[in-house]
Design an enzyme around this catalytic site. Structure first.
Site, PDB file in Angstrom:
ATOM      1  N   CYS A   6       0.597  13.293   4.539  1.00 15.58           N
ATOM      2  CA  CYS A   6       0.095  13.878   3.187  1.00 15.58           C
ATOM      3  C   CYS A   6      -1.330  14.255   3.006  1.00 15.58           C
ATOM      4  O   CYS A   6      -1.920  13.261   3.012  1.00 15.58           O
ATOM      5  CB  CYS A   6       0.578  13.048   2.241  1.00 15.58           C
ATOM      6  SG  CYS A   6       0.340  13.692   0.406  1.00 15.58           S
ATOM      7  N   CYS A  28      -2.295  13.303  -0.867  1.00 16.48           N
ATOM      8  CA  CYS A  28      -2.529  11.773  -0.845  1.00 16.48           C
ATOM      9  C   CYS A  28      -4.108  11.231   0.610  1.00 16.48           C
ATOM     10  O   CYS A  28      -4.535  10.212   0.231  1.00 16.48           O
ATOM     11  CB  CYS A  28      -1.527  11.180   0.356  1.00 16.48           C
ATOM     12  SG  CYS A  28       0.552  11.962  -0.869  1.00 16.48           S
ATOM     13  N   ASP A  29      -4.322  11.249   1.366  1.00 15.91           N
ATOM     14  CA  ASP A  29      -5.056  10.712   2.305  1.00 15.91           C
ATOM     15  C   ASP A  29      -6.283  11.264   2.450  1.00 15.91           C
ATOM     16  O   ASP A  29      -7.311  11.018   2.914  1.00 15.91           O
ATOM     17  CB  ASP A  29      -4.624  10.295   4.076  1.00 15.91           C
ATOM     18  CG  ASP A  29      -3.107   9.182   3.413  1.00 15.91           C
ATOM     19  OD1 ASP A  29      -3.079   8.610   2.446  1.00 15.91           O
ATOM     20  OD2 ASP A  29      -1.879  10.237   4.131  1.00 15.91           O
TER      21      ASP A  29
END
Ligand code: NAP
Length: 298
Positions: free
Chosen positions: A130, A133-134
């Site tokens: 993701c 997200c990261d």
């Protein structure tokens, strides 16, 4: 006893919840992770009517609030198994058992893994599924995205504004993603296409340091974002549920499964177009069909 139990609080599940409570049914929605579903990991949504430029997180949070304001009950637990006994369903979570008269499966999908040795070891240590997200961990660094679908190209574009360099590794020389995304990717100076290449080895000790492809090329990397499609969350959910190839729950546009009283909505359903708008549409249809079913079994 609930009238309708819904598995998954993504756009399909929450829309189903909203339609079901508005039909005066007692409803519970189960969510294992965060309400909003997969869309909360999308940076921007451009193709949902009347919500231009909304972020995925805003969309998910607004939908969750809308559902709660309408008295949809959300239980933040993972459903481990569902058993049908006569005309009622026993829904098991890790800690409790619930009962309902109908079920809507809106459990979505999870990222597909590469299946390579050390993949699990490197998760959170260079491997992610993701970018939203990261991605921030890779500011000014070198990363790769693996995949050739809409998600992979979205991820590559998103990362190209954060990382110094993005390799887009895809196993064919044509993309499955839409043409406008392909054009945007090709216009980015810091995205390098690595086509007709599959990753066969993950390199590094403790933290991912690179990958090797089946063409023999080695690429040094700080991070690898795997975006090679998704797997439907149907495994062991309910005995006897008919699945199609790829383990999607088999249902037509009416969202009926082969089990009377069990309906399916959203990405987990067998269908052609997996989009936010078709997920919410499924939610409305599945709830309406479940309400009709309850009239018949009364
Ligand atoms: P997808 O469309 O199924 O694409 C998966 C990609 O991964 C394909 O390019 C596939 O290659 C590749 N792949 C699959 N298995 C692989 C493996 N073992 N090793 C290497 N590569 C592999 O999945 P997605 O991009 O996650 O999208 C899922 C659905 O959501 C799609 O229907 C998509 O259109 C939709 N979506 C839409 C948007 C939007 O903006 N409208 C955004 C995101 C997602 P091949 O092409 O060679 O098969």
């Amino acid at each position: 006893m609930y009238d309708i139990a819904i598995v998954g609080a993504g756009p399909a599940g929450l829309t189903a919840g909203i339609y079901a409570v508005r039909a005066n049914k007692k409803v519970i929605v189960f969510e294992a992770l965060t309400a909003g579903g997969q869309i909360i990991n999308t940076s921007h949504i451009d193709n949902y009517p009347v919500a231009p430029h909304i972020t995925g997180l805003e969309f998910g949070q607004t939908l969750e609030k809308q559902a709660k304001d309408l008295d949809v009950e959300i239980e933040y637990s993972e459903v481990t198994h569902i058993v049908k006994e006569n005309n009622r369903f026993m829904i098991r979570t890790e800690d409790e058992t619930y009962f309902s008269r109908a079920v809507i499966i809106a459990s979505g999908t999870s990222p597909r893994k590469l299946g390579l040795e050390n993949e699990d070891v490197f998760v959170g240590k260079g491997i992610s599924y993701c970018a939203t997200c990261d991605g921030a961990f890779y500011k000014g660094k070198t990363v790769a995205v693996n995949g050739g679908g809409n998600s992979a190209l979205h991820e590559a574009l998103y990362l190209s504004d954060i990382a110094a360099k993005v390799y887009l590794i895809h196993r064919r020389n044509e993309f499955r993603a839409s043409d406008n995304l392909v054009d945007k990717v090709k216009a980015k100076d810091n995205i390098e296409l690595v086509l007709e290449s599959s990753i066969i080895e993950l390199l590094g000790d403790g933290h991912l340091q690179g990958i090797k492809t089946d063409t023999g090329r080695e690429i040094e990397l700080d991070g690898l974002f795997v975006s090679i499609g998704r797997t439907p969350n149907t495994k062991n959910l309910i005995d006897g549920l008919e699945l199609v190839e790829g383990d999607y729950a088999k249902a037509n546009e009416d969202c009926h499964t082969n089990i009377p009283g069990v309906f399916v909505a959203g990405d987990v359903r067998s269908k052609e177009l997996r989009q936010l708008v078709t997920a919410t549409s499924d939610g409305a249809i599945a709830a309406t069909e479940a309400v009709n079913y309850l009239k018949e079994v009364q």
